[in-house]
Motif scaffolding. Sequence first.
Motif, PDB file in Angstrom:
ATOM      1  N   ALA A 122      37.227  46.753  30.834  1.00 44.94           N
ATOM      2  CA  ALA A 122      38.518  46.368  31.409  1.00 44.94           C
ATOM      3  C   ALA A 122      38.327  46.014  32.877  1.00 44.94           C
ATOM      4  O   ALA A 122      37.417  46.507  33.546  1.00 44.94           O
ATOM      5  N   LEU A 123      39.181  45.143  33.373  1.00 39.75           N
ATOM      6  CA  LEU A 123      39.177  44.751  34.774  1.00 39.75           C
ATOM      7  C   LEU A 123      40.369  45.401  35.456  1.00 39.75           C
ATOM      8  O   LEU A 123      41.516  45.132  35.118  1.00 39.75           O
ATOM      9  N   PHE A 124      40.095  46.266  36.408  1.00 33.90           N
ATOM     10  CA  PHE A 124      41.127  46.992  37.142  1.00 33.90           C
ATOM     11  C   PHE A 124      41.376  46.263  38.452  1.00 33.90           C
ATOM     12  O   PHE A 124      40.447  46.040  39.236  1.00 33.90           O
ATOM     13  N   LEU A 125      42.627  45.867  38.725  1.00 35.93           N
ATOM     14  CA  LEU A 125      43.016  45.199  39.964  1.00 35.93           C
ATOM     15  C   LEU A 125      43.881  46.164  40.761  1.00 35.93           C
ATOM     16  O   LEU A 125      44.957  46.557  40.307  1.00 35.93           O
ATOM     17  N   ILE A 126      43.411  46.563  41.949  1.00 32.52           N
ATOM     18  CA  ILE A 126      44.150  47.581  42.697  1.00 32.52           C
ATOM     19  C   ILE A 126      44.288  47.220  44.167  1.00 32.52           C
ATOM     20  O   ILE A 126      43.418  46.590  44.773  1.00 32.52           O
ATOM     21  N   VAL A 159      34.765  50.675  33.935  1.00 33.12           N
ATOM     22  CA  VAL A 159      35.568  49.479  34.167  1.00 33.12           C
ATOM     23  C   VAL A 159      34.961  48.676  35.314  1.00 33.12           C
ATOM     24  O   VAL A 159      34.151  49.177  36.093  1.00 33.12           O
ATOM     25  N   ASP A 160      35.343  47.422  35.408  1.00 31.35           N
ATOM     26  CA  ASP A 160      35.100  46.621  36.601  1.00 31.35           C
ATOM     27  C   ASP A 160      36.341  46.737  37.478  1.00 31.35           C
ATOM     28  O   ASP A 160      37.474  46.779  36.970  1.00 31.35           O
ATOM     29  N   VAL A 161      36.144  46.775  38.782  1.00 28.45           N
ATOM     30  CA  VAL A 161      37.258  46.975  39.705  1.00 28.45           C
ATOM     31  C   VAL A 161      37.229  45.907  40.790  1.00 28.45           C
ATOM     32  O   VAL A 161      36.203  45.713  41.448  1.00 28.45           O
ATOM     33  N   PHE A 162      38.354  45.201  40.954  1.00 27.26           N
ATOM     34  CA  PHE A 162      38.592  44.433  42.163  1.00 27.26           C
ATOM     35  C   PHE A 162      39.625  45.204  42.967  1.00 27.26           C
ATOM     36  O   PHE A 162      40.731  45.468  42.483  1.00 27.26           O
ATOM     37  N   ALA A 163      39.243  45.587  44.177  1.00 33.48           N
ATOM     38  CA  ALA A 163      40.114  46.411  45.012  1.00 33.48           C
ATOM     39  C   ALA A 163      40.260  45.756  46.370  1.00 33.48           C
ATOM     40  O   ALA A 163      39.258  45.375  46.990  1.00 33.48           O
ATOM     41  N   SER A 170      42.133  45.724  50.360  1.00 30.61           N
ATOM     42  CA  SER A 170      42.775  46.441  51.454  1.00 30.61           C
ATOM     43  C   SER A 170      42.633  47.953  51.256  1.00 30.61           C
ATOM     44  O   SER A 170      41.535  48.448  51.004  1.00 30.61           O
ATOM     45  N   GLY A 171      43.736  48.693  51.345  1.00 29.75           N
ATOM     46  CA  GLY A 171      43.651  50.130  51.149  1.00 29.75           C
ATOM     47  C   GLY A 171      43.140  50.501  49.772  1.00 29.75           C
ATOM     48  O   GLY A 171      42.513  51.553  49.594  1.00 29.75           O
ATOM     49  N   GLY A 172      43.371  49.643  48.782  1.00 27.43           N
ATOM     50  CA  GLY A 172      42.821  49.887  47.461  1.00 27.43           C
ATOM     51  C   GLY A 172      41.310  49.898  47.471  1.00 27.43           C
ATOM     52  O   GLY A 172      40.670  50.636  46.707  1.00 27.43           O
ATOM     53  N   ALA A 173      40.694  49.090  48.347  1.00 30.92           N
ATOM     54  CA  ALA A 173      39.242  49.067  48.457  1.00 30.92           C
ATOM     55  C   ALA A 173      38.721  50.361  49.065  1.00 30.92           C
ATOM     56  O   ALA A 173      37.667  50.867  48.674  1.00 30.92           O
ATOM     57  N   VAL A 174      39.452  50.900  50.028  1.00 23.83           N
ATOM     58  CA  VAL A 174      39.077  52.203  50.597  1.00 23.83           C
ATOM     59  C   VAL A 174      39.117  53.269  49.504  1.00 23.83           C
ATOM     60  O   VAL A 174      38.181  54.058  49.334  1.00 23.83           O
ATOM     61  N   ASN A 175      40.198  53.283  48.739  1.00 27.07           N
ATOM     62  CA  ASN A 175      40.345  54.280  47.673  1.00 27.07           C
ATOM     63  C   ASN A 175      39.263  54.121  46.609  1.00 27.07           C
ATOM     64  O   ASN A 175      38.739  55.108  46.080  1.00 27.07           O
ATOM     65  N   ALA A 176      38.920  52.880  46.294  1.00 26.74           N
ATOM     66  CA  ALA A 176      37.906  52.629  45.275  1.00 26.74           C
ATOM     67  C   ALA A 176      36.519  53.043  45.749  1.00 26.74           C
ATOM     68  O   ALA A 176      35.689  53.488  44.947  1.00 26.74           O
ATOM     69  N   ALA A 221      34.897  45.295  46.642  1.00 25.46           N
ATOM     70  CA  ALA A 221      35.727  45.922  47.680  1.00 25.46           C
ATOM     71  C   ALA A 221      36.078  44.862  48.718  1.00 25.46           C
ATOM     72  O   ALA A 221      35.239  44.471  49.539  1.00 25.46           O
ATOM     73  N   HIS A 222      37.317  44.401  48.684  1.00 24.12           N
ATOM     74  CA  HIS A 222      37.776  43.277  49.506  1.00 24.12           C
ATOM     75  C   HIS A 222      38.522  43.780  50.745  1.00 24.12           C
ATOM     76  O   HIS A 222      39.610  44.338  50.640  1.00 24.12           O
ATOM     77  N   GLU A 223      37.899  43.630  51.900  1.00 17.88           N
ATOM     78  CA  GLU A 223      38.496  43.953  53.198  1.00 17.88           C
ATOM     79  C   GLU A 223      39.072  45.366  53.274  1.00 17.88           C
ATOM     80  O   GLU A 223      40.270  45.556  53.518  1.00 17.88           O
ATOM     81  N   PRO A 224      38.236  46.390  53.087  1.00 17.25           N
ATOM     82  CA  PRO A 224      38.721  47.780  53.222  1.00 17.25           C
ATOM     83  C   PRO A 224      38.920  48.142  54.703  1.00 17.25           C
ATOM     84  O   PRO A 224      37.946  48.199  55.461  1.00 17.25           O
ATOM     85  N   PRO A 225      40.143  48.410  55.146  1.00 15.68           N
ATOM     86  CA  PRO A 225      40.419  48.571  56.572  1.00 15.68           C
ATOM     87  C   PRO A 225      40.216  49.995  57.097  1.00 15.68           C
ATOM     88  O   PRO A 225      41.168  50.662  57.527  1.00 15.68           O
ATOM     89  N   THR A 226      38.982  50.482  57.062  1.00 17.79           N
ATOM     90  CA  THR A 226      38.716  51.773  57.668  1.00 17.79           C
ATOM     91  C   THR A 226      38.160  51.587  59.070  1.00 17.79           C
ATOM     92  O   THR A 226      37.159  50.873  59.263  1.00 17.79           O
TER      93      THR A 226
END
Length: 294
Positions: free
Chosen positions: A33-37, A99-103, A105-111, A127-132
């Motif tokens: 499955a592809l998870f988009l978060i 699963v595969d994950v596209f995450a 902003s903040g979703g990328a941090v969580n992922a 992980a797309h642009e995780p703002p930490t």
Amino acid sequence: MTELVTHTLDTVGATVRYDVRSGLPDSGANGPALFLIGSPMDASGFLTLASHFTDRTVVTYDPRGTGRSIRTDGAAESMPEEHADDLRRVIEALGSGPVDVFASSGGAVNALDLVARHPELVRTLVAHEPPTAQVLPDREAALEVCADIHATYLRDGTGPAMAKFIAVAGRQGPFPADWADEPAPDPAAFGLPTEDDGSRDDPLLGQNIRGCTGYRPDFAALRAATTRIVVAAGKESQGEFPARAASAIADGLGTELTLFPSHHGGFLGGEFGQQGDPDAFAQTLREVLPPVGH
């Protein structure tokens, strides 16, 4: 049309709702499955992107305290570790394996936290642009800026805080040590309210901003993970806070930063009044992910 089924899952301190879109029957859909978060963006922000992956089972969800997912513990702020545990529980509830994950902003941090703790649950993470702010050379100033946005929200409400957030998100280059001496942006200049309506339930300004930007990735765990991690940033985002963080995380993992079309919201197709380049973005994501069936 793909079939969409919404599920409800009780987690620690929250009730989380997530959507499963089954691949079209004649598409030969298979594979993980592809998870988009995102975070604090909820599932409604992925309508356009999900439409490009009808050959996959696509899962989207509302993070705790956002959209249809409510906090049941009364806490005012959410931490990436909590979001990661929610994601773990959703993936395990799917019962279909990694699963595969596209995450984004903040979703990328969580992922990133999810993968550091449970790499067996994620085959590939984009992980797309995780703002930490923790990974930036100007981390102290950046953390202070984010804390000031949160304090401004609690003190003055949405308009003044969101004006600061917009200015910060689009700022080029490092934050100077004397950032506090700069004049505060005018909410009216961004079309934002200047009067305080008294609400303090904004998931970005109130609930997530400090936990997300203050998160420190566990680079040792991420480098040791079996998960393939792709760190990405928008071609139009260079020099901005989230893209700078993405570049620093890629360096910390010893990988190259992958550039995606458009900007921080490049996958958006009009959701929330924002337009990216979703067709090109989806094509790049498809190229980055392993082929379906592999």
